[in-house]
Design a protein around this motif. Structure first.
Motif, PDB file in Angstrom:
ATOM      1  N   ALA A 117       0.833  -1.213   0.000  1.00  0.00           N
ATOM      2  CA  ALA A 117       0.000   0.000   0.000  1.00  0.00           C
ATOM      3  C   ALA A 117       0.863   1.257   0.000  1.00  0.00           C
ATOM      4  CB  ALA A 117      -0.941  -0.002   1.199  1.00  0.00           C
ATOM      5  N   ASP A 125       0.872   3.996  -3.036  1.00  0.00           N
ATOM      6  CA  ASP A 125       0.624   5.434  -2.826  1.00  0.00           C
ATOM      7  C   ASP A 125       1.779   6.292  -3.317  1.00  0.00           C
ATOM      8  OD1 ASP A 125      -1.855   4.883  -1.719  1.00  0.00           O
ATOM      9  OD2 ASP A 125      -1.138   5.047   0.356  1.00  0.00           O
ATOM     10  N   CYS A 171      -2.814  -1.589  -3.509  1.00  0.00           N
ATOM     11  CA  CYS A 171      -3.451  -1.017  -2.311  1.00  0.00           C
ATOM     12  C   CYS A 171      -4.569  -1.922  -1.803  1.00  0.00           C
ATOM     13  CB  CYS A 171      -3.966   0.388  -2.598  1.00  0.00           C
ATOM     14  SG  CYS A 171      -5.235   0.461  -3.878  1.00  0.00           S
TER      15      CYS A 171
END
Length: 182
Positions: free
Chosen positions: A128, A132, A179
């Protein structure tokens, strides 16, 4: 679509001929779908996609077509355009190396070389974070189910998300953004 065809010269595989067989020229052929996937996971680097494609074809030919096409792709692109890892340490190393292809460094939010940092983060957390951080630079980290690795995936340009989903679906790949790792 014209699919590159490998030709053998002096023991190496050179990619310079094209398969003009209309049956193989279909967007529905396995080779066409693999070629499209390799172009997507090697954004802006057709030479590497060609090398991966030649190697994929060689493995498929050597196995008389019995090798799993997706597992072969994973093996062929491992550490150069994709990752197949078992643990957090290897994941961080692989994603750092892949991001470096575009002169990017992933800000992991801590010292990714520190065992305490890695011990405090599960692989889904790290995926994740990478998702990002790379999304900020218009790249998407994808993961897929692989019988050959606990965690497997690749990176594409974010603007290529829809073609990536289409190719993955056509290849039967259970693909999702990193994610969404669980």
């Amino acid at each position: 679509m014209r699919i590159p065809r490998a030709s053998r010269t002096a023991g190496s595989t050179a990619m310079h001929e094209f398969d003009d067989d209309p049956a193989d020229d279909s967007d529905d052929s396995l080779e066409a779908r693999v070629w499209q996937l390799l172009l997507l996971v090697n954004p802006g680097d057709e030479d590497t996609a060609l090398r991966h494609f030649a190697t994929w074809r060689d493995v498929q030919a050597e196995s008389d077509g019995l090798a799993d096409p997706l597992e072969t792709i994973g093996e062929v692109i491992d550490w150069s355009a994709g990752f197949r890892v078992e643990d957090a340490t290897t994941l961080v190393q692989a994603l750092d190396e892949l991001a470096a292809r575009w002169n990017l460094a992933i800000d992991w939010g801590g010292d990714a070389d520190d065992d305490d940092f890695l011990g405090a983060h599960e692989v889904p957390d790290l995926l994740a974070i990478a998702y990002d951080r790379l999304l900020e630079h218009r790249y998407t980290v994808w993961i897929y189910e692989s019988p050959g690795a606990t965690w497997a995936g690749w990176i594409t340009r974010t603007d290529e998300a829809e073609p990536m989903r289409e190719v993955a679906t056509a290849l039967g790949v259970n693909l999702r953004p990193a994610c969404d790792a669980v």
